[in-house]
Write a protein that holds these residues in place. Structure first.
Motif, PDB file in Angstrom:
ATOM      1  N   LYS A  18       0.821  -1.205   0.000  1.00 46.89           N
ATOM      2  CA  LYS A  18       0.000   0.000   0.000  1.00 46.89           C
ATOM      3  C   LYS A  18       0.855   1.254   0.000  1.00 46.89           C
ATOM      4  O   LYS A  18       2.025   1.226   0.400  1.00 46.89           O
ATOM      5  CB  LYS A  18      -0.927  -0.017   1.217  1.00 46.89           C
ATOM      6  N   GLY A  19       0.255   2.343  -0.443  1.00 44.92           N
ATOM      7  CA  GLY A  19       0.972   3.610  -0.467  1.00 44.92           C
ATOM      8  C   GLY A  19       0.017   4.784  -0.392  1.00 44.92           C
ATOM      9  O   GLY A  19      -1.190   4.634  -0.556  1.00 44.92           O
ATOM     10  N   VAL A  20       0.583   5.927  -0.111  1.00 44.28           N
ATOM     11  CA  VAL A  20      -0.135   7.199  -0.129  1.00 44.28           C
ATOM     12  C   VAL A  20       0.752   8.236  -0.806  1.00 44.28           C
ATOM     13  O   VAL A  20       1.969   8.058  -0.894  1.00 44.28           O
ATOM     14  CB  VAL A  20      -0.482   7.701   1.300  1.00 44.28           C
ATOM     15  N   ASN A  21       0.131   9.311  -1.275  1.00 41.38           N
ATOM     16  CA  ASN A  21       0.961  10.391  -1.787  1.00 41.38           C
ATOM     17  C   ASN A  21       1.635  11.114  -0.624  1.00 41.38           C
ATOM     18  O   ASN A  21       1.053  11.281   0.447  1.00 41.38           O
ATOM     19  CB  ASN A  21       0.169  11.361  -2.669  1.00 41.38           C
ATOM     20  N   VAL A  22       2.886  11.487  -0.852  1.00 42.29           N
ATOM     21  CA  VAL A  22       3.669  12.185   0.165  1.00 42.29           C
ATOM     22  C   VAL A  22       4.218  13.448  -0.484  1.00 42.29           C
ATOM     23  O   VAL A  22       5.131  13.384  -1.318  1.00 42.29           O
ATOM     24  CB  VAL A  22       4.823  11.306   0.699  1.00 42.29           C
ATOM     25  N   LEU A  44       9.563  17.266  -5.265  1.00 46.80           N
ATOM     26  CA  LEU A  44       9.974  16.037  -4.583  1.00 46.80           C
ATOM     27  C   LEU A  44       8.792  15.174  -4.178  1.00 46.80           C
ATOM     28  O   LEU A  44       8.975  14.068  -3.667  1.00 46.80           O
ATOM     29  CB  LEU A  44      10.811  16.366  -3.344  1.00 46.80           C
ATOM     30  N   THR A  45       7.608  15.649  -4.401  1.00 44.38           N
ATOM     31  CA  THR A  45       6.412  14.882  -4.055  1.00 44.38           C
ATOM     32  C   THR A  45       6.429  13.536  -4.767  1.00 44.38           C
ATOM     33  O   THR A  45       6.830  13.434  -5.921  1.00 44.38           O
ATOM     34  CB  THR A  45       5.164  15.685  -4.460  1.00 44.38           C
ATOM     35  N   ILE A  46       5.985  12.497  -4.050  1.00 41.65           N
ATOM     36  CA  ILE A  46       5.894  11.171  -4.662  1.00 41.65           C
ATOM     37  C   ILE A  46       4.454  10.683  -4.580  1.00 41.65           C
ATOM     38  O   ILE A  46       3.764  10.890  -3.579  1.00 41.65           O
ATOM     39  CB  ILE A  46       6.881  10.164  -4.029  1.00 41.65           C
ATOM     40  N   CYS A  47       4.027  10.054  -5.652  1.00 42.96           N
ATOM     41  CA  CYS A  47       2.649   9.587  -5.759  1.00 42.96           C
ATOM     42  C   CYS A  47       2.446   8.295  -4.965  1.00 42.96           C
ATOM     43  O   CYS A  47       3.376   7.516  -4.746  1.00 42.96           O
ATOM     44  CB  CYS A  47       2.301   9.313  -7.216  1.00 42.96           C
ATOM     45  N   ALA A  48       1.206   8.052  -4.590  1.00 43.41           N
ATOM     46  CA  ALA A  48       0.846   6.841  -3.841  1.00 43.41           C
ATOM     47  C   ALA A  48       1.219   5.573  -4.607  1.00 43.41           C
ATOM     48  O   ALA A  48       1.658   4.584  -4.012  1.00 43.41           O
ATOM     49  CB  ALA A  48      -0.651   6.852  -3.553  1.00 43.41           C
ATOM     50  N   GLU A  49       1.051   5.610  -5.918  1.00 42.00           N
ATOM     51  CA  GLU A  49       1.339   4.435  -6.739  1.00 42.00           C
ATOM     52  C   GLU A  49       2.813   4.038  -6.642  1.00 42.00           C
ATOM     53  O   GLU A  49       3.155   2.864  -6.520  1.00 42.00           O
ATOM     54  CB  GLU A  49       1.001   4.715  -8.212  1.00 42.00           C
ATOM     55  N   ARG A  50       3.695   5.036  -6.722  1.00 40.50           N
ATOM     56  CA  ARG A  50       5.125   4.722  -6.672  1.00 40.50           C
ATOM     57  C   ARG A  50       5.574   4.361  -5.262  1.00 40.50           C
ATOM     58  O   ARG A  50       6.530   3.606  -5.094  1.00 40.50           O
ATOM     59  CB  ARG A  50       5.954   5.877  -7.238  1.00 40.50           C
ATOM     60  N   VAL A  51       4.902   4.881  -4.239  1.00 41.96           N
ATOM     61  CA  VAL A  51       5.204   4.455  -2.866  1.00 41.96           C
ATOM     62  C   VAL A  51       4.897   2.966  -2.715  1.00 41.96           C
ATOM     63  O   VAL A  51       5.709   2.196  -2.193  1.00 41.96           O
ATOM     64  CB  VAL A  51       4.414   5.299  -1.842  1.00 41.96           C
ATOM     65  N   ALA A  52       3.739   2.543  -3.210  1.00 39.62           N
ATOM     66  CA  ALA A  52       3.370   1.128  -3.127  1.00 39.62           C
ATOM     67  C   ALA A  52       4.313   0.270  -3.966  1.00 39.62           C
ATOM     68  O   ALA A  52       4.764  -0.800  -3.522  1.00 39.62           O
ATOM     69  CB  ALA A  52       1.923   0.939  -3.590  1.00 39.62           C
ATOM     70  N   LEU A  53       4.623   0.745  -5.165  1.00 35.70           N
ATOM     71  CA  LEU A  53       5.494  -0.031  -6.063  1.00 35.70           C
ATOM     72  C   LEU A  53       6.891  -0.204  -5.479  1.00 35.70           C
ATOM     73  O   LEU A  53       7.435  -1.316  -5.481  1.00 35.70           O
ATOM     74  CB  LEU A  53       5.577   0.656  -7.431  1.00 35.70           C
TER      75      LEU A  53
END
Ligand SMILES: [Zn+2]
Length: 126
Positions: free
Chosen positions: A39-43, A50-59
């Motif tokens: 799982k992930g969330v946007n940060v 530098l923001t990272i999307c929820a999808e890439r956090v999960a990946l």
């Protein structure tokens, strides 16, 4: 795991999103081909770039745990718009699983399922 259950897991992530600048919270749940979920969330970050999307956090969490094959990604967001993955996320996801499905859902309305390869028909390759 079925699509609705995975979407529920993505929605459960929404309170954990860190989105003080946009206010746009996104949660993601990524299903591996052997049945694990990451799982992930946007940060977001004050520098915005530098923001990272929820999808890439999960990946990236899945890859760091040794998983490289995925069948379904559920993405949930607050509001009514469908949270389609950005171009960077599409390219990152396609690196591992061209045949993945992507389910997107806002708070209301029917979820939509896409084939990842349809969302990025001409990816960058070497
Ligand atoms: Zn993205």
């Amino acid at each position: 795991m079925d699509e609705q259950k995975l979407l529920g897991l993505a929605r459960e992530m929404l309170p954990f999103a860190y989105a003080p600048y946009s206010g746009y919270r996104v949660g993601a749940a990524l299903l591996t081909t052997d049945g694990k979920v990451f799982k992930g969330v946007n940060v977001e970050n004050v520098s915005l770039g530098l923001t990272i999307c929820a999808e890439r956090v999960a990946l990236t969490a899945a890859v760091a745990a040794g998983h490289r094959s995925f069948s379904l990604l559920a993405i949930a967001a607050e509001g009514e718009s469908r949270p389609l993955p950005c171009g960077a996320c599409r390219q990152m996801l396609l690196e591992f699983s061209r045949e993945m499905k992507v389910l997107v859902a806002g708070e209301k309305g029917e979820p939509h399922v896409f084939e990842l390869k349809d969302l990025l028909p001409h990816p960058f390759t070497l």
